[in-house]
Design a protein around this motif. Structure first.
Motif, PDB file in Angstrom:
ATOM      1  N   LYS A 181      -2.509  -4.123   5.807  1.00 38.48           N
ATOM      2  CA  LYS A 181      -3.926  -3.767   5.958  1.00 38.48           C
ATOM      3  C   LYS A 181      -4.382  -3.243   7.347  1.00 38.48           C
ATOM      4  CE  LYS A 181      -4.994  -6.969   2.379  1.00 38.48           C
ATOM      5  NZ  LYS A 181      -5.964  -8.232   1.715  1.00 38.48           N
ATOM      6  N   LYS A 185      -8.577  -3.372   5.154  1.00 42.30           N
ATOM      7  CA  LYS A 185      -8.398  -2.161   3.983  1.00 42.30           C
ATOM      8  C   LYS A 185      -6.919  -2.157   3.771  1.00 42.30           C
ATOM      9  CE  LYS A 185      -9.110   2.702   2.783  1.00 42.30           C
ATOM     10  NZ  LYS A 185      -9.771   2.319   1.704  1.00 42.30           N
ATOM     11  N   ARG A 186      -6.483  -2.080   2.536  1.00 44.29           N
ATOM     12  CA  ARG A 186      -5.225  -1.787   2.568  1.00 44.29           C
ATOM     13  C   ARG A 186      -4.398  -0.415   2.422  1.00 44.29           C
ATOM     14  NH1 ARG A 186      -2.308  -0.877  -2.997  1.00 44.29           N
ATOM     15  NH2 ARG A 186      -0.323  -2.142  -2.973  1.00 44.29           N
ATOM     16  N   ASN A 209       0.887   8.047  -2.075  1.00 45.54           N
ATOM     17  CA  ASN A 209       0.212   6.843  -2.146  1.00 45.54           C
ATOM     18  C   ASN A 209       0.950   5.619  -3.021  1.00 45.54           C
ATOM     19  OD1 ASN A 209      -0.898   9.082  -4.469  1.00 45.54           O
ATOM     20  ND2 ASN A 209      -0.659   7.060  -5.463  1.00 45.54           N
ATOM     21  N   LEU A 213      -5.076   3.350 -10.339  1.00 47.44           N
ATOM     22  CA  LEU A 213      -6.425   3.055 -10.395  1.00 47.44           C
ATOM     23  C   LEU A 213      -6.420   2.366 -11.886  1.00 47.44           C
ATOM     24  CD1 LEU A 213      -8.447   5.745  -8.992  1.00 47.44           C
ATOM     25  CD2 LEU A 213      -8.203   3.591  -8.201  1.00 47.44           C
ATOM     26  N   ASP A 227      -3.271  -1.828  -6.489  1.00 35.92           N
ATOM     27  CA  ASP A 227      -4.348  -0.931  -6.591  1.00 35.92           C
ATOM     28  C   ASP A 227      -3.942   0.324  -5.533  1.00 35.92           C
ATOM     29  OD1 ASP A 227      -5.741  -2.187  -8.542  1.00 35.92           O
ATOM     30  OD2 ASP A 227      -7.016  -3.409  -6.898  1.00 35.92           O
ATOM     31  N   LEU A 228      -4.547   1.621  -5.943  1.00 33.83           N
ATOM     32  CA  LEU A 228      -4.376   2.776  -5.180  1.00 33.83           C
ATOM     33  C   LEU A 228      -4.499   2.437  -3.707  1.00 33.83           C
ATOM     34  CD1 LEU A 228      -3.890   5.947  -5.278  1.00 33.83           C
ATOM     35  CD2 LEU A 228      -6.487   6.027  -5.152  1.00 33.83           C
ATOM     36  N   ALA A 229      -3.901   3.031  -2.988  1.00 39.91           N
ATOM     37  CA  ALA A 229      -3.758   3.041  -1.323  1.00 39.91           C
ATOM     38  C   ALA A 229      -2.975   4.297  -0.947  1.00 39.91           C
ATOM     39  CB  ALA A 229      -3.106   1.859  -0.781  1.00 39.91           C
ATOM     40  N   SER A 230      -3.814   5.332  -0.424  1.00 41.49           N
ATOM     41  CA  SER A 230      -3.171   6.618  -0.049  1.00 41.49           C
ATOM     42  C   SER A 230      -2.938   6.733   1.435  1.00 41.49           C
ATOM     43  CB  SER A 230      -4.304   7.847  -0.313  1.00 41.49           C
ATOM     44  OG  SER A 230      -4.660   7.454  -1.857  1.00 41.49           O
ATOM     45  N   ARG A 263      -8.340   9.151  -3.783  1.00 45.02           N
ATOM     46  CA  ARG A 263      -9.987   8.640  -4.098  1.00 45.02           C
ATOM     47  C   ARG A 263     -10.445   7.410  -3.355  1.00 45.02           C
ATOM     48  NH1 ARG A 263     -11.568   9.911  -9.658  1.00 45.02           N
ATOM     49  NH2 ARG A 263     -10.695  11.678 -10.201  1.00 45.02           N
ATOM     50  N   ASP A 264      -9.417   6.701  -2.685  1.00 50.19           N
ATOM     51  CA  ASP A 264      -9.630   5.389  -1.934  1.00 50.19           C
ATOM     52  C   ASP A 264     -10.008   5.723  -0.427  1.00 50.19           C
ATOM     53  OD1 ASP A 264      -7.161   6.130  -1.568  1.00 50.19           O
ATOM     54  OD2 ASP A 264      -6.497   4.348  -0.795  1.00 50.19           O
ATOM     55  N   ILE A 265      -9.735   7.214   0.154  1.00 43.45           N
ATOM     56  CA  ILE A 265      -9.895   7.730   1.482  1.00 43.45           C
ATOM     57  C   ILE A 265     -10.835   8.737   1.416  1.00 43.45           C
ATOM     58  CG2 ILE A 265      -7.800   6.382   2.305  1.00 43.45           C
ATOM     59  CD1 ILE A 265      -6.418   9.302   2.109  1.00 43.45           C
TER      60      ILE A 265
END
Length: 582
Positions: A181, A185-186, A209, A213, A227-230, A263-265
């Motif tokens: 993290k 934030k992951r 990534n 999702l 979960d999503l992490a890019s 989508r996460d960034i």
């Protein structure tokens, strides 16, 4: 071995106290160190200086065998772990019998893959090998009985594999399963610029990534990858540039769902792809990994333009899983069959000749004969050239495992029926006689041909001419099978050398930064070499002075500082004892 060495440590930091040397002190202070010297049998012969004792715990002298199951993402993780261990001095071996430690990198998608993983653990224990476990199985369920007492490296902790291997060799059981993290934030995972050993020096696998999702009811991977992490675009572009500078001619983008990227960034997949194609040299190619239907629907226009780019394979893997909307709803796939058809129809129209690959699960809980027939009709309609057929296996801990199951015999029959349909058509017969441009990247499984791919990522077998490897050539297609074509190089055609530099040798460590190459070793610049080529005394002093650049900001320095100090004193006692006996 003392009982203390057999205890399970949830993290390496568990063996470091508040009074121990801190990272910023490690180069200047050695204090509060009380070594425990191993008793020696004075009657034994002293071994030669250049060969460590068979039970040596000197880091970097052991041989390690790495076995990876599963997807491209898992294979990329395995390459990174191999690279770090080799850069540190360990010898990566293809011979499991001669290895001192087995690193088993698992897949949790299906029961058979986990069964192979479990059997390998049992075999390692029978052969008295040290074992480190990695991948999605131990990450998702670390407390399973057959994992008890074994070291585990989590999917987001692969940059600390050296630490885990060291402690395991010493007899500790270490488990690193945390998430990376930044300000809460992951992150996507370990750094992309870590050393690695590519399984194929011509192919770079880049994980864009991790996680997804969705919350599919049958999926165990979600439990491991989360979960999503890019990764940021600039980091991915830098990794691609570095790969081409090391002789790579083909890049695979991979993740649990490439379509969800960004989508996460605050960005998206097309934005990343346009940045990447800018740095792809002539003669090199990019292959996009699996994307689920929901996340590509809103980008269809841009995706069609990208897939028409001459340096991007016109290929997309879009899993449908079932052609029944009721089954898709039970799977929680978040799309309907009409969505899938819209994606496929649009891309087939806008990207002529595109290859669409898909996945289908046979016998999902609640699937009726009518549901299955809808799936058969879908395959008959599109005649997918690449189809991954999977009999449903209930994975422990998933919602689908608790649903009423389809009888095993029915699942087996449906899998057989779909397989027969798939093998009833030949997707490449009409291409015999064509002249195609192909990129040659590997050797065939039977070693009789080289394997190339045309612009649609269709497999083309070509003669085993070493001059063709890593090159883009033109061939005439003279034969077609179910999964391949055969081509003969055109004599007057131009050959493109895709790489902008010579490819690395097989087994050579990639991604060593100047920072790492210039780490101070006895007052000289040092370059990573295979451990077998470095005398033990040299390796030992090098290891004592080395601070791994990719760990400088991590918590692993705590254990490194203590281990370094302990080892220094241990060596003084060890060699002092040898001189006394001599």
């Amino acid at each position: 071995m003392p009982a203390a060495c057999e205890s399970v440590l949830e993290d390496i930091e568990d063996i470091v106290s508040a009074e121990d040397v801190k990272p910023h002190e490690r180069q200047f202070v050695r204090r509060n160190v009380f070594p425990k010297v191993r008793k020696r049998n004075s009657q034994k012969n002293v071994q030669a200086d250049d060969e460590p004792p068979s039970d040596s715990i000197i880091p970097g002298v052991q041989k390690i065998w790495i076995r990876t199951w599963g997807c491209s993402h898992n294979n990329s993780d395995g390459e990174y772990m191999a690279g770090q261990l080799a850069a540190y001095g360990y010898k990566i071996t293809d011979n499991s019998a001669e290895a001192d430690l087995w690193l088993l990198n698992s897949c949790t998608v299906k029961n058979p893959a986990e069964d192979h993983f479990r059997n390998s653990i049992k075999k390692a224990q029978e052969e008295k090998k040290k074992v480190v476990l990695a991948g999605c199985v131990p990450q998702a369920q670390p407390r399973q009985e057959y994992l008890k007492g074994l070291s585990i490296i989590g999917v987001q902790q692969i940059d600390r594999v050296v630490e885990v291997v060291e402690e395991t060799i010493k007899g500790h059981s270490v488990r690193l399963l945390g998430q990376k993290k930044d300000n809460g934030k992951r992150l996507g995972g370990a750094r992309l610029d870590l050393p690695k050993i590519r399984k194929n020096p011509l192919i770079e696998i880049i994980s864009i990534n991790t996680g997804c999702l969705n919350a599919c009811t049958y999926c165990k991977t979600k439990h491991a990858r989360g979960d999503l992490a890019s990764y940021p675009i600039e980091e991915l572009v830098d990794r691609a540039k570095q790969s081409f500078q090391e002789g790579v001619c083909e890049i695979w983008l991979t993740s649990e769902d490439t379509g969800a990227y960004g989508r996460d960034i605050g960005t998206d997949l097309p934005t990343l792809l346009w940045k990447l194609v800018e740095v792809i040299p002539e003669g090199a190619m990019l292959r996009l990994g699996m994307t689920n239907p929901p996340y590509i629907l809103e980008h269809l226009e841009e995706m069609a333009k990208i897939l028409n780019h001459p340096r991007v394979y016109a290929f997309l893997h879009i899993p449908v899983q079932s052609a029944s909307d009721s089954v898709l709803m039970d799977m929680k796939r978040e799309y309907c069959v009409a969505d899938f058809k819209q994606v496929v129809d649009f891309l087939k129209e806008k990207v002529p000749g595109i290859t669409i690959a898909t996945d289908i699960i046979c016998g999902f809980p609640g699937e009726t004969d009518e549901d299955f027939q809808e799936t058969m009709k879908l395959v008959e309609l599109y005649r997918f050239p690449s189809l991954f057929i999977n009999q449903f296996y209930p994975r422990p801990g998933t919602p689908a495992a608790k649903m009423p199951q389809v009888p095993a015999a029915v699942k087996k029959q449906r899998t057989k029926d779909l397989s027969q349909l798939f093998h009833s058509y030949n997707p490449y017969d009409h291409k015999v006689g064509e002249r195609q441009r192909v990129l040659v990247t590997e050797e065939s499984f039977d070693s009789n041909y080289y394997v190339a791919h045309n612009p649609f990522y269709e497999q083309v077998l070509v003669p085993k001419d070493p001059l063709l490897m890593g090159k883009m050539v033109e061939v005439n297609i003279y034969e077609a099978g179910k999964h391949f074509m055969k081509g003969e190089p055109v004599s007057d055609a131009r050959i493109h050398t895709a790489s902008i530099s010579r490819p690395l040798a097989k087994g050579e460590v990639s991604g060593l930064t100047e920072e790492f190459r210039r780490s101070p070793q006895n007052g000289t610049n040092w370059k990573a070499q295979p451990s077998a080529e470095i005398p033990v005394k040299t390796r030992l002093s090098s290891w004592m002075a080395l601070q791994l650049p990719w760990q400088q900001e991590g918590g692993g320095l705590k254990i490194l500082s203590v281990s370094l100090a302990l080892l220094a004193v241990l060596v003084m006692f060890y060699y002092g004892g040898m001189k006394t006996e001599l």
